[in-house]
Design a protein around this motif. Sequence first.
Motif, PDB file in Angstrom:
ATOM      1  N   UNK A 126      50.896  58.821  38.635  1.00  0.00           N
ATOM      2  CA  UNK A 126      49.602  59.395  38.426  1.00  0.00           C
ATOM      3  C   UNK A 126      48.818  58.559  37.423  1.00  0.00           C
ATOM      4  N   UNK A 127      49.488  57.921  36.514  1.00  0.00           N
ATOM      5  CA  UNK A 127      48.821  57.064  35.539  1.00  0.00           C
ATOM      6  C   UNK A 127      48.094  55.908  36.205  1.00  0.00           C
ATOM      7  N   UNK A 128      48.721  55.326  37.199  1.00  0.00           N
ATOM      8  CA  UNK A 128      48.063  54.228  37.936  1.00  0.00           C
ATOM      9  C   UNK A 128      46.843  54.738  38.681  1.00  0.00           C
ATOM     10  N   UNK A 129      46.927  55.939  39.217  1.00  0.00           N
ATOM     11  CA  UNK A 129      45.806  56.528  39.922  1.00  0.00           C
ATOM     12  C   UNK A 129      44.613  56.697  38.983  1.00  0.00           C
ATOM     13  N   UNK A 130      44.849  57.207  37.795  1.00  0.00           N
ATOM     14  CA  UNK A 130      43.786  57.381  36.815  1.00  0.00           C
ATOM     15  C   UNK A 130      43.254  56.025  36.354  1.00  0.00           C
ATOM     16  N   UNK A 131      44.126  55.067  36.199  1.00  0.00           N
ATOM     17  CA  UNK A 131      43.693  53.720  35.824  1.00  0.00           C
ATOM     18  C   UNK A 131      42.757  53.129  36.882  1.00  0.00           C
ATOM     19  N   UNK A 132      43.079  53.325  38.145  1.00  0.00           N
ATOM     20  CA  UNK A 132      42.208  52.842  39.218  1.00  0.00           C
ATOM     21  C   UNK A 132      40.834  53.516  39.150  1.00  0.00           C
ATOM     22  N   UNK A 133      40.797  54.795  38.800  1.00  0.00           N
ATOM     23  CA  UNK A 133      39.520  55.503  38.666  1.00  0.00           C
ATOM     24  C   UNK A 133      38.685  54.856  37.568  1.00  0.00           C
ATOM     25  N   UNK A 134      39.308  54.536  36.429  1.00  0.00           N
ATOM     26  CA  UNK A 134      38.581  53.905  35.332  1.00  0.00           C
ATOM     27  C   UNK A 134      38.034  52.537  35.724  1.00  0.00           C
ATOM     28  N   UNK A 135      38.695  51.873  36.655  1.00  0.00           N
ATOM     29  CA  UNK A 135      38.231  50.567  37.119  1.00  0.00           C
ATOM     30  C   UNK A 135      37.302  50.670  38.326  1.00  0.00           C
ATOM     31  N   UNK A 136      37.002  51.887  38.763  1.00  0.00           N
ATOM     32  CA  UNK A 136      36.086  52.083  39.878  1.00  0.00           C
ATOM     33  C   UNK A 136      36.706  51.876  41.246  1.00  0.00           C
ATOM     34  N   UNK A 137      38.011  51.841  41.320  1.00  0.00           N
ATOM     35  CA  UNK A 137      38.730  51.614  42.581  1.00  0.00           C
ATOM     36  C   UNK A 137      39.213  52.964  43.124  1.00  0.00           C
ATOM     37  N   UNK A 138      38.298  53.701  43.739  1.00  0.00           N
ATOM     38  CA  UNK A 138      38.598  55.075  44.133  1.00  0.00           C
ATOM     39  C   UNK A 138      39.543  55.165  45.328  1.00  0.00           C
ATOM     40  N   UNK A 139      39.425  54.241  46.276  1.00  0.00           N
ATOM     41  CA  UNK A 139      40.337  54.295  47.423  1.00  0.00           C
ATOM     42  C   UNK A 139      41.766  53.950  47.003  1.00  0.00           C
ATOM     43  N   UNK A 140      41.900  52.977  46.092  1.00  0.00           N
ATOM     44  CA  UNK A 140      43.234  52.635  45.595  1.00  0.00           C
ATOM     45  C   UNK A 140      43.812  53.791  44.782  1.00  0.00           C
ATOM     46  N   UNK A 141      42.927  54.478  44.039  1.00  0.00           N
ATOM     47  CA  UNK A 141      43.365  55.636  43.267  1.00  0.00           C
ATOM     48  C   UNK A 141      43.934  56.708  44.180  1.00  0.00           C
ATOM     49  N   UNK A 142      43.225  57.008  45.250  1.00  0.00           N
ATOM     50  CA  UNK A 142      43.691  58.027  46.186  1.00  0.00           C
ATOM     51  C   UNK A 142      44.982  57.590  46.870  1.00  0.00           C
ATOM     52  N   UNK A 143      45.109  56.285  47.127  1.00  0.00           N
ATOM     53  CA  UNK A 143      46.328  55.777  47.759  1.00  0.00           C
ATOM     54  C   UNK A 143      47.536  55.910  46.825  1.00  0.00           C
ATOM     55  N   UNK A 144      47.322  55.744  45.522  1.00  0.00           N
ATOM     56  CA  UNK A 144      48.425  55.885  44.563  1.00  0.00           C
ATOM     57  C   UNK A 144      48.889  57.338  44.463  1.00  0.00           C
ATOM     58  N   UNK A 145      47.931  58.229  44.248  1.00  0.00           N
ATOM     59  CA  UNK A 145      48.266  59.646  44.138  1.00  0.00           C
ATOM     60  C   UNK A 145      47.007  60.454  44.360  1.00  0.00           C
TER      61      UNK A 145
END
Length: 51
Positions: A1-20
């Motif tokens: 879940x930490x990686x998902x939140x990190x992707x959100x902070x970087x603006x990578x929403x599709x990658x965030x959803x793919x992580x968790x």
Amino acid sequence: MGRSISHIFHGEFTESFAEHWFGFPALLIILYRIYILAKKIKTFKILTSNR
């Protein structure tokens, strides 16, 4: 879940959803909790006595 939140902070929403899928709701919950705790700190008063 930490990686998902990190992707959100970087603006990578599709990658965030793919992580968790719960990353975005978890971030909202965390931010809400920080807000509530910060609000409580403002109203907290330290009691002192001269006993």
